[in-house]
Design a protein around this motif. Sequence first.
Motif, PDB file in Angstrom:
ATOM      1  N   UNK A  37       0.815  -1.209   0.000  1.00 56.53           N
ATOM      2  CA  UNK A  37       0.000   0.000   0.000  1.00 56.53           C
ATOM      3  C   UNK A  37       0.848   1.259   0.000  1.00 56.53           C
ATOM      4  N   UNK A  38       0.266   2.300  -0.564  1.00 59.25           N
ATOM      5  CA  UNK A  38       0.862   3.626  -0.572  1.00 59.25           C
ATOM      6  C   UNK A  38      -0.155   4.622  -0.043  1.00 59.25           C
ATOM      7  N   UNK A  39       0.340   5.653   0.613  1.00 61.95           N
ATOM      8  CA  UNK A  39      -0.523   6.778   0.998  1.00 61.95           C
ATOM      9  C   UNK A  39       0.125   8.060   0.497  1.00 61.95           C
ATOM     10  N   UNK A  40      -0.638   8.799  -0.301  1.00 58.69           N
ATOM     11  CA  UNK A  40      -0.139  10.049  -0.868  1.00 58.69           C
ATOM     12  C   UNK A  40      -0.838  11.240  -0.223  1.00 58.69           C
ATOM     13  N   UNK A  41      -0.094  12.323  -0.113  1.00 63.54           N
ATOM     14  CA  UNK A  41      -0.617  13.583   0.413  1.00 63.54           C
ATOM     15  C   UNK A  41      -1.213  14.377  -0.740  1.00 63.54           C
ATOM     16  N   UNK A  54      -5.123  25.357  -3.031  1.00 62.90           N
ATOM     17  CA  UNK A  54      -5.409  24.124  -2.305  1.00 62.90           C
ATOM     18  C   UNK A  54      -6.198  23.140  -3.145  1.00 62.90           C
ATOM     19  N   UNK A  55      -7.254  23.612  -3.775  1.00 64.49           N
ATOM     20  CA  UNK A  55      -8.079  22.748  -4.616  1.00 64.49           C
ATOM     21  C   UNK A  55      -7.310  22.294  -5.851  1.00 64.49           C
ATOM     22  N   UNK A  56      -6.568  23.212  -6.465  1.00 61.35           N
ATOM     23  CA  UNK A  56      -5.836  22.880  -7.688  1.00 61.35           C
ATOM     24  C   UNK A  56      -4.844  21.759  -7.446  1.00 61.35           C
ATOM     25  N   UNK A  57      -4.118  21.844  -6.344  1.00 65.68           N
ATOM     26  CA  UNK A  57      -3.129  20.809  -6.050  1.00 65.68           C
ATOM     27  C   UNK A  57      -3.807  19.467  -5.781  1.00 65.68           C
ATOM     28  N   UNK A  58      -4.864  19.460  -4.984  1.00 67.19           N
ATOM     29  CA  UNK A  58      -5.534  18.210  -4.634  1.00 67.19           C
ATOM     30  C   UNK A  58      -6.118  17.524  -5.861  1.00 67.19           C
ATOM     31  N   UNK A  59      -6.771  18.295  -6.737  1.00 74.54           N
ATOM     32  CA  UNK A  59      -7.375  17.714  -7.939  1.00 74.54           C
ATOM     33  C   UNK A  59      -6.294  17.244  -8.901  1.00 74.54           C
ATOM     34  N   UNK A  60      -5.239  18.039  -9.062  1.00 73.57           N
ATOM     35  CA  UNK A  60      -4.155  17.645  -9.963  1.00 73.57           C
ATOM     36  C   UNK A  60      -3.538  16.316  -9.532  1.00 73.57           C
ATOM     37  N   UNK A  61      -3.246  16.184  -8.258  1.00 73.38           N
ATOM     38  CA  UNK A  61      -2.632  14.949  -7.784  1.00 73.38           C
ATOM     39  C   UNK A  61      -3.599  13.772  -7.895  1.00 73.38           C
ATOM     40  N   UNK A  62      -4.853  14.000  -7.579  1.00 76.84           N
ATOM     41  CA  UNK A  62      -5.844  12.928  -7.656  1.00 76.84           C
ATOM     42  C   UNK A  62      -5.981  12.408  -9.081  1.00 76.84           C
ATOM     43  N   UNK A  63      -6.139  13.315 -10.035  1.00 74.25           N
ATOM     44  CA  UNK A  63      -6.306  12.927 -11.434  1.00 74.25           C
ATOM     45  C   UNK A  63      -5.037  12.272 -11.968  1.00 74.25           C
ATOM     46  N   UNK A  64      -3.886  12.811 -11.601  1.00 70.04           N
ATOM     47  CA  UNK A  64      -2.619  12.245 -12.076  1.00 70.04           C
ATOM     48  C   UNK A  64      -2.447  10.806 -11.611  1.00 70.04           C
ATOM     49  N   UNK A 188     -10.132  11.745   1.539  1.00 67.25           N
ATOM     50  CA  UNK A 188     -10.508  13.128   1.868  1.00 67.25           C
ATOM     51  C   UNK A 188      -9.605  14.044   1.059  1.00 67.25           C
ATOM     52  N   UNK A 189      -9.735  15.347   1.298  1.00 71.65           N
ATOM     53  CA  UNK A 189      -8.843  16.276   0.619  1.00 71.65           C
ATOM     54  C   UNK A 189      -7.398  16.113   1.091  1.00 71.65           C
ATOM     55  N   UNK A 190      -7.216  15.397   2.189  1.00 73.74           N
ATOM     56  CA  UNK A 190      -5.879  15.260   2.758  1.00 73.74           C
ATOM     57  C   UNK A 190      -5.066  14.159   2.081  1.00 73.74           C
ATOM     58  N   UNK A 191      -5.692  13.059   1.727  1.00 75.78           N
ATOM     59  CA  UNK A 191      -4.866  11.967   1.257  1.00 75.78           C
ATOM     60  C   UNK A 191      -5.582  10.920   0.433  1.00 75.78           C
ATOM     61  N   UNK A 192      -4.769  10.041  -0.155  1.00 71.71           N
ATOM     62  CA  UNK A 192      -5.255   8.996  -1.036  1.00 71.71           C
ATOM     63  C   UNK A 192      -4.490   7.710  -0.749  1.00 71.71           C
ATOM     64  N   UNK A 193      -5.226   6.627  -0.546  1.00 77.34           N
ATOM     65  CA  UNK A 193      -4.624   5.315  -0.352  1.00 77.34           C
ATOM     66  C   UNK A 193      -4.728   4.513  -1.641  1.00 77.34           C
TER      67      UNK A 193
END
Length: 234
Positions: A37-41, A54-64, A188-193
Amino acid sequence: MASGKEVTRIITLETYLQHHFKKGILQPPLFTSWEKALRFEMSEPGVSMNAPSGLKRAIHRSVTLFDEVFGDEDTLLVVADVYTKKNHDFFEKRPLSVYRTFVKTQEVLDQMRHELVTEPRSTEGEEMVTHRFLQPCRKKDLHYGLMFETKCFEQERMPITGLKKQPGSRFEIYYLNQTRHIIFHLFSERGCDIIAADMDEIRPLYDKYNGWIEKSYRSMIDARFTEPSTGLKR
């Protein structure tokens, strides 16, 4: 929405999870319940999601990360668990609202299934239930950027998912890649597993997006991917 095959669909999901992940349930936190497993910020600590950066970074990382995990021809199963009070009228009034905004075509939406999970949950003395929606699809069928934005603003976007603002009501969305056997969970907006049946499937994510790894779990994640005791290549 079809209703005659819910039992078959749920058994299939449980069997899939047990076969590939040695577990028959989906629940957070995935990162601490599975070694591969990985957890990303996702968002920057201290920066509000109402701030453009804040939103731009979270969406960019999520989509990437999502685009790295899911190929165009991979088979997806999107599982949405909606937790709400037992007597809440959400399902009677807006049974498809969880997906209608996010799925591009009615043809794909028609394949969605619903299951009422019977395990009792309680929040502040109120009995809770889980409405589970299962949507087979491919990546091209989803407005997944909008789905990530909705999760990042969960409390503000409750009306989109058919939920009223009430204590305990929330939702979790899991994206299962049934071709590569990877589960993606923006919790959440904080992280992704991101977990996988085979460590090699997510090793490229560890290498390529190493700077995005959640700092609090950096040493644990590094150990999983580098220590000889894990049986992995250094």
